[in-house]
Design an enzyme around this catalytic site. Sequence first.
Site, PDB file in Angstrom:
ATOM      1  N   ASP A  46       8.833  13.081  34.794  1.00 45.07           N
ATOM      2  CA  ASP A  46       8.549  12.774  33.391  1.00 45.07           C
ATOM      3  C   ASP A  46       7.446  11.740  33.284  1.00 45.07           C
ATOM      4  O   ASP A  46       6.606  11.797  32.392  1.00 45.07           O
ATOM      5  CB  ASP A  46       9.821  12.265  32.698  1.00 45.07           C
ATOM      6  CG  ASP A  46       9.726  12.352  31.183  1.00 45.07           C
ATOM      7  OD1 ASP A  46       8.825  13.047  30.678  1.00 45.07           O
ATOM      8  OD2 ASP A  46      10.555  11.723  30.499  1.00 45.07           O
ATOM      9  N   HIS A  57      18.933   9.626  28.964  1.00 40.64           N
ATOM     10  CA  HIS A  57      17.473   9.603  29.161  1.00 40.64           C
ATOM     11  C   HIS A  57      16.851   8.940  27.931  1.00 40.64           C
ATOM     12  O   HIS A  57      16.915   9.497  26.835  1.00 40.64           O
ATOM     13  CB  HIS A  57      16.983  11.050  29.330  1.00 40.64           C
ATOM     14  CG  HIS A  57      15.508  11.196  29.523  1.00 40.64           C
ATOM     15  ND1 HIS A  57      14.941  11.300  30.769  1.00 40.64           N
ATOM     16  CD2 HIS A  57      14.482  11.272  28.631  1.00 40.64           C
ATOM     17  CE1 HIS A  57      13.619  11.437  30.649  1.00 40.64           C
ATOM     18  NE2 HIS A  57      13.326  11.424  29.356  1.00 40.64           N
ATOM     19  N   CYS A  87       6.374  12.600  26.819  1.00 38.61           N
ATOM     20  CA  CYS A  87       6.462  14.056  26.690  1.00 38.61           C
ATOM     21  C   CYS A  87       5.222  14.543  25.977  1.00 38.61           C
ATOM     22  O   CYS A  87       4.951  14.143  24.855  1.00 38.61           O
ATOM     23  CB  CYS A  87       7.715  14.452  25.902  1.00 38.61           C
ATOM     24  SG  CYS A  87       7.759  16.217  25.520  1.00 38.61           S
ATOM     25  N   ASN A 146       9.041   6.416  29.430  1.00 35.88           N
ATOM     26  CA  ASN A 146      10.461   6.224  29.722  1.00 35.88           C
ATOM     27  C   ASN A 146      10.745   4.731  29.791  1.00 35.88           C
ATOM     28  O   ASN A 146       9.864   3.928  30.068  1.00 35.88           O
ATOM     29  CB  ASN A 146      10.801   6.816  31.097  1.00 35.88           C
ATOM     30  CG  ASN A 146      10.566   8.303  31.166  1.00 35.88           C
ATOM     31  OD1 ASN A 146       9.732   8.769  31.934  1.00 35.88           O
ATOM     32  ND2 ASN A 146      11.297   9.065  30.381  1.00 35.88           N
TER      33      ASN A 146
END
Lengths: 307, 307
Positions: A21, A211, A244, A253
């Site tokens: 990610d 997450h 994303c 993140n």
Amino acid sequence: MTSSGGARPARVQIVEVSPRDGLQNEAQALATDAKLDLIGRVVAAGARRVEVTGFARPDVVPALADADSVAAAMPADGVEYSALVLNGRGYDRAVTAGIRAVSMVVLCTETFSRRNQRMSVAESVEATRVLRERSAADGVTFSVTVAASFGCPFEGEVPLTRLREVVGRIADLGPDELSLADTIGVGTPGDVAERFGLARELAPGVPLRAHFHDTRNTGVANAVAAVHAGVEALDASLGGIGGCPFAPAATGNVATEDVVYCLERMGIETGLDLGVLIGDSRWLTTELGRPASSGLARAGAFPQDGR
Amino acid sequence: MTSSGGARPARVQIVEVSPRDGLQNEAQALATDAKLDLIGRVVAAGARRVEVTGFARPDVVPALADADSVAAAMPADGVEYSALVLNGRGYDRAVTAGIRAVSMVVLCTETFSRRNQRMSVAESVEATRVLRERSAADGVTFSVTVAASFGCPFEGEVPLTRLREVVGRIADLGPDELSLADTIGVGTPGDVAERFGLARELAPGVPLRAHFHDTRNTGVANAVAAVHAGVEALDASLGGIGGCPFAPAATGNVATEDVVYCLERMGIETGLDLGVLIGDSRWLTTELGRPASSGLARAGAFPQDGR
């Protein structure tokens, strides 16, 4: 000195997701060798779960075009080297490359599902059902992430009734782990308690995973709330990198070192070495040509000699 | 949709400290007129408590050299326009300028006290006792902040026994409000629960206030923990600006808009308008010639139309 408080879990697993990610949304690509270096470093720092890549179409996610090579390079050393898959084709590639733990993603809203995966939520659930059966037959660990569980960049608020419907259908498939993702970083500790409480109700006995993105600076607060809600595994990215590409205004993140600092100081073991992580984080952001975005990479540990 | 969770307070006061702690540590000075603009803007956004300046020696804190002018310009409109004072001289200046609410600071450790205030902690407590008497006679609201309550940049960890000793001596003076400050941003929600629990025990009935820096990305988590611990007022700075010029590696106060987003979404009223705050935050960081450092100023509210 570690402070004590009310009853809480003694430890939590950190799933290092920077190779997947994290790198997926960085402007600067990382060569395969540098990715392998990154994975080796976080394992040396103590990580026992690493999401090393994702199997997507190379033209859609060019940063992960080397997924097969990365996956094939993983040693058999007891660490869980997992990969994200979105469909049967990705699952095939992952297993062929030697991956023994996959994460399948289902979007919680129709608009996001069609834009991100070009299928309806029902079709995505059906694809998940097929892969659940195949992974069980293959002995591959099967984790499912319900993305946009806290809010959708296209539809806005995600009602609890909607989350209940999607999570309920996933729970019925009996995944080895169930993750709720705050893909666009809108959740708060109140949302975390409420939504993981719902997941626990719908999937009793299934390990829960969370997450979080730190888009609105609630990432660390949400990580703490998730641990208190009984979540056993937390995704995090070294240096707070990532995001994303399909979610407008999404940022990275929650940073691994920020989560580790906060939890370890609260007496919750992560198994990770904070001092090593901070060094690795500074190395990674230098490789990516961007400033450190985590509090710990900027400020250092406290006390300064480590812990 | 606002999520619900366990029992929690219905509202919390936000003390906007950007005009004082915020501007005190910015590289770029703000002209007096711009400070008055800032104060007017946060009041228009709903702030009912603003720490508008601090009375220190102009050669030591040049950013606050216009303290007398700023204080004298405050209207009598029901908003609490408070000021930081460090000694009798500062108190005299504050009251002369029309200030009716002061915050006195006592450092929790000897080394920090001598470096920051050039006196011992005992001398600082004695100065606080004298000002407590004078403020009572003058009808001036008297808040006391115990700084470095969570860690010291010079001595490292601050043992609970030390905090108990200092807070106990302040509690004996009967302040109108007692604040614990995490001056260098090292605390976690566990520390917050533990240390405000101690303050509540030592100062029963005295309203508690918290002051957090987001140095290690725990600011929002700590704000949530403080509200759950019964704290009635939270310091915050628009845009996350500020710091302490005497604390190595200190970064800004927790951002007002980040705290307001998180708490309001948890159903805890702050009385502040998030959309207005975000606009004000962007204005302020532009004035200061620096990028926005808050999550909300970067990402915007969710849903995008406000709340």
